[in-house]
Each structure stands twice: as C-alpha cells, then as structure tokens.
Design an enzyme around this catalytic site. Sequence first.
Site, short mmCIF file in Angstrom:
data_model
loop_
_atom_site.label_atom_id
_atom_site.label_comp_id
_atom_site.label_asym_id
_atom_site.label_seq_id
_atom_site.Cartn_x
_atom_site.Cartn_y
_atom_site.Cartn_z
N ALA A 1 -7.32 19.97 2.41
CA ALA A 1 -6.55 21.16 2.00
C ALA A 1 -5.12 21.07 2.49
O ALA A 1 -4.57 22.03 3.03
CB ALA A 1 -7.24 22.42 2.54
N ASN B 1 -1.61 7.36 -1.73
CA ASN B 1 -0.54 6.39 -1.95
C ASN B 1 -0.94 5.05 -1.35
O ASN B 1 -1.91 4.94 -0.61
CB ASN B 1 0.75 6.86 -1.27
CG ASN B 1 1.60 7.71 -2.20
OD1 ASN B 1 1.55 7.56 -3.42
ND2 ASN B 1 2.40 8.59 -1.62
N LYS C 1 4.37 1.85 -7.25
CA LYS C 1 4.64 3.01 -6.38
C LYS C 1 4.71 2.56 -4.93
O LYS C 1 5.54 3.04 -4.15
CB LYS C 1 3.53 4.06 -6.59
CG LYS C 1 3.65 5.31 -5.72
CD LYS C 1 4.20 6.48 -6.49
CE LYS C 1 4.48 7.71 -5.65
NZ LYS C 1 3.30 8.50 -5.34
N ASN D 1 16.50 10.78 1.67
CA ASN D 1 16.45 9.61 0.79
C ASN D 1 17.84 9.20 0.30
O ASN D 1 18.19 8.02 0.28
CB ASN D 1 15.58 9.89 -0.43
CG ASN D 1 14.13 10.07 -0.06
OD1 ASN D 1 13.74 9.83 1.08
ND2 ASN D 1 13.31 10.49 -1.01
N1 LIG Z 1 2.36 15.42 -0.91
C1 LIG Z 1 2.81 14.74 -1.94
O1 LIG Z 1 3.81 15.14 -2.57
C2 LIG Z 1 2.13 13.47 -2.39
C3 LIG Z 1 2.56 12.85 -3.59
C4 LIG Z 1 1.93 11.68 -4.02
C5 LIG Z 1 0.88 11.15 -3.28
N2 LIG Z 1 0.50 11.76 -2.13
C6 LIG Z 1 -0.61 11.15 -1.39
O2 LIG Z 1 -1.69 12.09 -1.34
C7 LIG Z 1 -2.41 11.97 -0.11
C8 LIG Z 1 -2.44 13.35 0.56
O3 LIG Z 1 -1.11 13.68 0.90
P1 LIG Z 1 -0.69 15.14 1.40
O4 LIG Z 1 0.79 15.16 1.42
O5 LIG Z 1 -1.44 16.18 0.66
O6 LIG Z 1 -1.22 15.08 2.91
P2 LIG Z 1 -1.46 16.30 3.93
O7 LIG Z 1 -0.59 17.45 3.57
O8 LIG Z 1 -1.37 15.71 5.30
O9 LIG Z 1 -2.96 16.73 3.62
C9 LIG Z 1 -4.07 15.98 4.01
C10 LIG Z 1 -5.15 16.97 4.38
O10 LIG Z 1 -6.37 16.28 4.58
C11 LIG Z 1 -7.06 17.00 5.61
N3 LIG Z 1 -8.15 16.20 6.15
C12 LIG Z 1 -8.08 15.09 6.91
N4 LIG Z 1 -9.32 14.66 7.22
C13 LIG Z 1 -10.19 15.53 6.63
C14 LIG Z 1 -11.61 15.64 6.60
N5 LIG Z 1 -12.39 14.75 7.24
N6 LIG Z 1 -12.16 16.65 5.90
C15 LIG Z 1 -11.38 17.56 5.27
N7 LIG Z 1 -10.03 17.52 5.27
C16 LIG Z 1 -9.44 16.51 5.95
C17 LIG Z 1 -5.98 17.30 6.60
O11 LIG Z 1 -6.40 18.30 7.49
P3 LIG Z 1 -5.67 18.51 8.91
O12 LIG Z 1 -4.38 19.19 8.57
O13 LIG Z 1 -6.64 19.33 9.65
O14 LIG Z 1 -5.46 17.13 9.49
C18 LIG Z 1 -4.85 17.75 5.68
O15 LIG Z 1 -4.93 19.13 5.41
C19 LIG Z 1 -1.64 10.92 0.72
O16 LIG Z 1 -2.26 9.67 0.62
C20 LIG Z 1 -0.26 10.87 0.07
O17 LIG Z 1 0.35 9.60 0.20
C21 LIG Z 1 1.09 12.90 -1.66
#
Ligand SMILES: NC(=O)c1ccc[n+]([C@@H]2O[C@H](COP(=O)([O-])OP(=O)(O)OC[C@H]3O[C@@H](n4cnc5c(N)ncnc54)[C@H](OP(=O)(O)O)[C@@H]3O)[C@@H](O)[C@H]2O)c1
Length: 299
Positions: free
Chosen positions: A12, A105, A186, A204
């Site tokens: 989340a 990613n 990417k 950036n």
């Molecule tokens: N954000 C972007 O714009 C974007 C764009 C393209 C790709 N991505 C890719 O998408 C992926 C997610 O990115 P994000 O930015 O959304 O990361 P994020 O904001 O750090 O979200 C990841 C979430 O996963 C949760 N989590 C970790 N372990 C878990 C578990 N065992 N069970 C349930 N939840 C768990 C974390 O909880 P806690 O907070 O409690 O640790 C955190 O809320 C990454 O690989 C990133 O490279 C992101």
Amino acid sequence: MRPAPTWWVLGAGALGRLFAIRLTTTLSLHLIGRRPDDSPLRYHAPSGEIHDVDVARTTLATLALHTHARPALVVLATKSHATLSAVEELAAHIDPQTPLLSLQNGFSIQPRLADIWAGPVLCASTTEGAYVEGNAGVVHAGTGTTWVGDIENTWPALARDCVYWLNLAGLSAYHDDAIVQRLWHKLAINAAINPLVARYRIRNGQLRDRPFRRMVDTVIDEIGPLLEGEGVTPPPAGWHTLVWEVIAAMANNRASMLQDVLAGRPTEREAILRPLLTAAERQRCAAPTLETLYHDTPS
Ligand SMILES: NC(=O)c1ccc[n+]([C@@H]2O[C@H](COP(=O)([O-])OP(=O)(O)OC[C@H]3O[C@@H](n4cnc5c(N)ncnc54)[C@H](OP(=O)(O)O)[C@@H]3O)[C@@H](O)[C@H]2O)c1
C-alpha cells in the site's frame, strides 16, 4: 461487459495506492498493506484536484479471516527488495496458480518470480509517477502508460485481459510481447539517472548542468554496449537520446532513489545496477563507472 473479477494489490505504497484507487472503480479490489487502516485514500490528481476514495484496505491476516473470495490476479506493488518475502507471505493465502502482475522497476525480481511461482507471472513497465503523502494519501505526479507482458511471452491472452481491466479503470495500458526489452530500456534510464541524483542529492534536471552532464554520458556509454551484448535492441534514436529525453521531461522530479536515500530507506540499487554488473561479468567487460555507482549508492 465482462463479469468483474477480484484483484488484490499487495503493497500500500505509492503505486499500490494509485492502482487501487483506479481499479476499485471497476472490479472487486483489496489493497493489502502491513497495517490495517479503514480510512479512505486521498488522491491528489495531476490536475491538482483532491478526492477521497473508499478502497477496501486490509492486511493478509485480516483478509484470510474475513473473506473466502480468492483473487483472480494479484498486483505486486512492493519495492523490488521486499517482493520475495511479500510473495512468500502471500502464498499461504492464495491458489498457487494465481497470476501475479509485477510492477517492480529493474530486471531482477521478474525472472526470480517466474522461476519460483507456479502460476503465470506478468510484468509491467509503467511510466505512471506517484509518491505517498501521509498514511492515506497518494500524489499522482504524472500520468503515464503501462505495458504488460511476460518474459517468455507465454501468456498473451492473460496479459491482454489484464490490460483490458487496467484501461477500463482509466489507466492507459497496452500489451507488449517484448516486455523484457522494455524493462531493460527502463532499467537503462533508471541506472543513468537515479544513482547520480541520489549521490549528489539533486533534481533530475540538474543532471544537464556541469559537472553532471559528462557523468551521465559516461554511464550511458557503458550501459548501451552492455545491454546490446545481452541481446537488447537499442532504442530507435539511441541510448543517449532515450535518457536525455526522460531527464528533460522529468526535470523537476526527485527520483525515488533520492527520496529513499533522504528518508533513510533501502534503495532499489540491486534491482537497477546489479543486472548490469552481472551482464558485464558475463561478457567479461570492464564497467568501472557502474561499479563506482554501485559502491556509492546505499543498498
Ligand atoms: N512510485 C512510482 O512512481 C513508480 C513508478 C514506476 C515503477 N515503480 C516501481 O513500483 C514498485 C513500488 O514502488 P512504490 O514507489 O510504490 O514504493 P513504496 O511507496 O515504497 O511502496 C511499497 C509498499 O510496499 C509495502 N510492503 C513492503 N513489504 C510488504 C509486505 N510484506 N506486505 C505488504 N506490504 C509490503 C511497503 O510497506 P512499508 O511502508 O510498511 O514498508 C510500502 O507501503 C517499485 O519497484 C518501483 O520501482 C514505482
């Protein structure tokens, strides 16, 4: 219209909240975090408008107690380094053949998931941009496109079905039968931008200034031949244009790796730089700039 399936979104954080907010309008959706929370999600649209959206937010333990509806697909929205342990926890609660959609990613977790998971593993490459705000907010920083496919192109019908639901939910999505190429492209962009902006704590767009401009070009000079050595087709206008166009388009952004470093969180260094170093070892090529970036980036 097709009958609406049940999907779970695991993680989340930024992307998990964004996808959940969209998908909850068209299918039966559970957003699974590590902590229970029943407040609505606050969506900050790219236009600046703010909406509160009711999304079923839960934990795996609560879900197991209160619902018997098993998901038709689980979207993995954890960071790359957290994904394997999250999937291990998830496995106890779903049918082992359940399709997974990896949003991560880099190019590290995708082949590992494909090896260990009995069901189909779809991979997405998305240019949507989002970051979290507080316990329930998500800022949709930039609208993008999501491509979906699988590594061996074994599940085209499933990928197209997934794309159908993403589009119905208002996310712009396409099937890609060469998703591995797109993930590597990417990764090249992320490897050229993220470690440098994280190291120097800059936006950036500052990469266009001296002395960073030369550093970026040196990284790209190493990445291009390595990827081509792995069978990746170069982008039509070349590796330098690919990277510099993204830097110009995202000039004001703070890359996620910089945000992670500033917040003292683990970075996605392994997912982004390790596959390039492994390629260099396999090809017996020196990659001194990438080695330095790897050592200078916190894990
Ligand atoms: N954000 C972007 O714009 C974007 C764009 C393209 C790709 N991505 C890719 O998408 C992926 C997610 O990115 P994000 O930015 O959304 O990361 P994020 O904001 O750090 O979200 C990841 C979430 O996963 C949760 N989590 C970790 N372990 C878990 C578990 N065992 N069970 C349930 N939840 C768990 C974390 O909880 P806690 O907070 O409690 O640790 C955190 O809320 C990454 O690989 C990133 O490279 C992101």
